[in-house]
Design an enzyme around this catalytic site. Structure first.
Site, PDB file in Angstrom:
ATOM      1  N   ASN A  88      10.898   8.115  -5.138  1.00 44.99           N
ATOM      2  CA  ASN A  88      10.149   9.173  -4.438  1.00 44.99           C
ATOM      3  C   ASN A  88      11.073   9.969  -3.522  1.00 44.99           C
ATOM      4  O   ASN A  88      10.967  11.198  -3.439  1.00 44.99           O
ATOM      5  CB  ASN A  88       9.001   8.571  -3.630  1.00 44.99           C
ATOM      6  CG  ASN A  88       7.764   8.348  -4.484  1.00 44.99           C
ATOM      7  OD1 ASN A  88       7.133   9.304  -4.940  1.00 44.99           O
ATOM      8  ND2 ASN A  88       7.432   7.092  -4.724  1.00 44.99           N
ATOM      9  N   MET A 104       8.621  -0.682   2.981  1.00 49.57           N
ATOM     10  CA  MET A 104       7.689  -1.807   2.939  1.00 49.57           C
ATOM     11  C   MET A 104       7.667  -2.581   4.258  1.00 49.57           C
ATOM     12  O   MET A 104       7.726  -3.814   4.279  1.00 49.57           O
ATOM     13  CB  MET A 104       8.029  -2.723   1.759  1.00 49.57           C
ATOM     14  CG  MET A 104       8.047  -1.999   0.411  1.00 49.57           C
ATOM     15  SD  MET A 104       6.521  -1.101   0.024  1.00 49.57           S
ATOM     16  CE  MET A 104       5.531  -2.455  -0.582  1.00 49.57           C
ATOM     17  N   ARG A 105       7.571  -1.847   5.344  1.00 56.37           N
ATOM     18  CA  ARG A 105       7.411  -2.465   6.662  1.00 56.37           C
ATOM     19  C   ARG A 105       6.215  -1.839   7.351  1.00 56.37           C
ATOM     20  O   ARG A 105       6.018  -0.612   7.256  1.00 56.37           O
ATOM     21  CB  ARG A 105       8.655  -2.203   7.562  1.00 56.37           C
ATOM     22  CG  ARG A 105       9.952  -2.712   7.026  1.00 56.37           C
ATOM     23  CD  ARG A 105      10.046  -4.207   7.012  1.00 56.37           C
ATOM     24  NE  ARG A 105       9.769  -4.821   8.296  1.00 56.37           N
ATOM     25  CZ  ARG A 105       9.452  -6.115   8.443  1.00 56.37           C
ATOM     26  NH1 ARG A 105       9.373  -6.903   7.392  1.00 56.37           N
ATOM     27  NH2 ARG A 105       9.221  -6.616   9.634  1.00 56.37           N
ATOM     28  N   ILE A 106       5.461  -2.667   8.055  1.00 58.81           N
ATOM     29  CA  ILE A 106       4.349  -2.131   8.840  1.00 58.81           C
ATOM     30  C   ILE A 106       4.899  -1.709  10.197  1.00 58.81           C
ATOM     31  O   ILE A 106       5.630  -2.470  10.841  1.00 58.81           O
ATOM     32  CB  ILE A 106       3.241  -3.194   9.005  1.00 58.81           C
ATOM     33  CG1 ILE A 106       2.620  -3.466   7.626  1.00 58.81           C
ATOM     34  CG2 ILE A 106       2.183  -2.725   9.993  1.00 58.81           C
ATOM     35  CD1 ILE A 106       1.594  -4.578   7.627  1.00 58.81           C
ATOM     36  N   ASN A 166       3.056   9.030   4.477  1.00 55.18           N
ATOM     37  CA  ASN A 166       3.302   7.877   3.616  1.00 55.18           C
ATOM     38  C   ASN A 166       2.744   8.163   2.228  1.00 55.18           C
ATOM     39  O   ASN A 166       1.817   8.955   2.077  1.00 55.18           O
ATOM     40  CB  ASN A 166       2.591   6.646   4.201  1.00 55.18           C
ATOM     41  CG  ASN A 166       2.776   5.389   3.374  1.00 55.18           C
ATOM     42  OD1 ASN A 166       3.894   5.057   2.974  1.00 55.18           O
ATOM     43  ND2 ASN A 166       1.693   4.675   3.098  1.00 55.18           N
ATOM     44  N   HIS A 181       1.021   5.968  -0.942  1.00 57.92           N
ATOM     45  CA  HIS A 181       0.472   4.652  -1.271  1.00 57.92           C
ATOM     46  C   HIS A 181       0.010   4.681  -2.720  1.00 57.92           C
ATOM     47  O   HIS A 181      -0.658   5.629  -3.141  1.00 57.92           O
ATOM     48  CB  HIS A 181      -0.687   4.312  -0.329  1.00 57.92           C
ATOM     49  CG  HIS A 181      -1.243   2.956  -0.572  1.00 57.92           C
ATOM     50  ND1 HIS A 181      -0.574   1.806  -0.191  1.00 57.92           N
ATOM     51  CD2 HIS A 181      -2.365   2.544  -1.200  1.00 57.92           C
ATOM     52  CE1 HIS A 181      -1.280   0.751  -0.564  1.00 57.92           C
ATOM     53  NE2 HIS A 181      -2.372   1.179  -1.186  1.00 57.92           N
ATOM     54  N   ASP A 187      -2.602   2.095   5.854  1.00 54.98           N
ATOM     55  CA  ASP A 187      -3.032   2.872   4.685  1.00 54.98           C
ATOM     56  C   ASP A 187      -4.320   3.656   4.934  1.00 54.98           C
ATOM     57  O   ASP A 187      -5.149   3.832   4.031  1.00 54.98           O
ATOM     58  CB  ASP A 187      -3.172   1.961   3.442  1.00 54.98           C
ATOM     59  CG  ASP A 187      -1.834   1.353   3.052  1.00 54.98           C
ATOM     60  OD1 ASP A 187      -0.788   1.982   3.312  1.00 54.98           O
ATOM     61  OD2 ASP A 187      -1.826   0.233   2.508  1.00 54.98           O
ATOM     62  N   GLU A 232       3.348  10.240  -8.481  1.00 52.24           N
ATOM     63  CA  GLU A 232       3.821  10.232  -7.086  1.00 52.24           C
ATOM     64  C   GLU A 232       4.947  11.248  -6.910  1.00 52.24           C
ATOM     65  O   GLU A 232       5.016  11.974  -5.926  1.00 52.24           O
ATOM     66  CB  GLU A 232       4.322   8.831  -6.699  1.00 52.24           C
ATOM     67  CG  GLU A 232       3.239   7.767  -6.690  1.00 52.24           C
ATOM     68  CD  GLU A 232       3.748   6.424  -6.192  1.00 52.24           C
ATOM     69  OE1 GLU A 232       4.596   6.380  -5.292  1.00 52.24           O
ATOM     70  OE2 GLU A 232       3.295   5.392  -6.721  1.00 52.24           O
TER      71      GLU A 232
END
Ligand code: GAR
Length: 200
Positions: A14, A98-100, A115, A117, A153, A182
């Site tokens: 992406n 891939m981290r919150i 973001n 998703h 999300d 995407e």
């Protein structure tokens, strides 16, 4: 110049789609924006090599060496904010990161943090989206570009793409079909934000 900072954790396809679109559509001339930096929390993220080969600055910040989420985010914010210019704060793009992020971090970038998703939100927030869509018997799946808020999300939807789910799909074949969409909607959604000057 509005600097775009892209955060990745993996292959970075992406990110590459966004950088290629920025080049092809001359975002620098049109919107005064450029992909200035790619930051990964994983040193072996393949996207880093792509970015380097295309003249984009890269940086690695391994979350595992930090005592907690807050400490990691504080250092990450420092590195991102180096790309603020006197005219504009950086636009921060999560492209397979891939981290919150902590609520404080999200708040700091409110209105300029987006973001992608791999599901049709609000369905299937979280992980394993493709398998969950197949298991639920969905006939359609897709991807969503959205503003990031403190709730995982969630946040205003900026773009979505829909793909069919076929009877013989597994998570891998569905992921490939979704990913190709995407690559179309993510650069478009960012260009739209830049064109509307919608970033605070
Ligand atoms: C993409 O499918 C993206 O939607 C997903 O990770 C993949 C990254 O691929 N993101 C998430 O699952 C975020 N929760 P890429 O590294 O090739 O862009």
């Amino acid at each position: 110049m509005r600097n775009i900072v892209i955060l990745i954790s993996g292959s970075g396809s992406n990110m590459a789609a966004i950088a290629q679109t920025a080049q092809r559509e001359q975002w620098a001339t049109k919107y005064g924006a450029k992909v200035a930096s790619v930051i990964s929390n994983k040193a072996d993220a393949a996207g880093l090599q792509w970015a380097q080969a295309h003249g984009i600055a890269t940086d690695v910040l391994d979350h595992k060496v930090f005592a907690n989420r807050e400490a990691f985010d504080a250092e990450l914010a420092k590195r991102i904010d180096a790309y603020d210019t006197p005219q504009s704060p950086a636009l921060v793009v999560l492209a397979g990161f891939m981290r919150i992020l902590t609520p404080g971090m999200v708040q700091h970038y409110a209105g300029r943090l987006v973001n992608i998703h791999p599901s049709l939100l609000p369905a299937f927030a979280g992980l394993n989206t493709h398998q969950r869509a197949i298991d639920a018997g969905c006939q359609f799946a897709g991807a969503t570009v959205h503003q990031v808020t403190a709730e995982l999300d969630h946040g205003t939807i900026l773009a979505q793409a829909v793909v069919p789910v076929f009877l013989n799909d597994d998570a891998r074949t569905l992921a490939v079909r979704v990913l190709s969409q995407e690559h179309r909607i993510f650069p478009q959604a960012i260009a739209k934000l830049l064109a509307q000057n919608a970033i605070k």
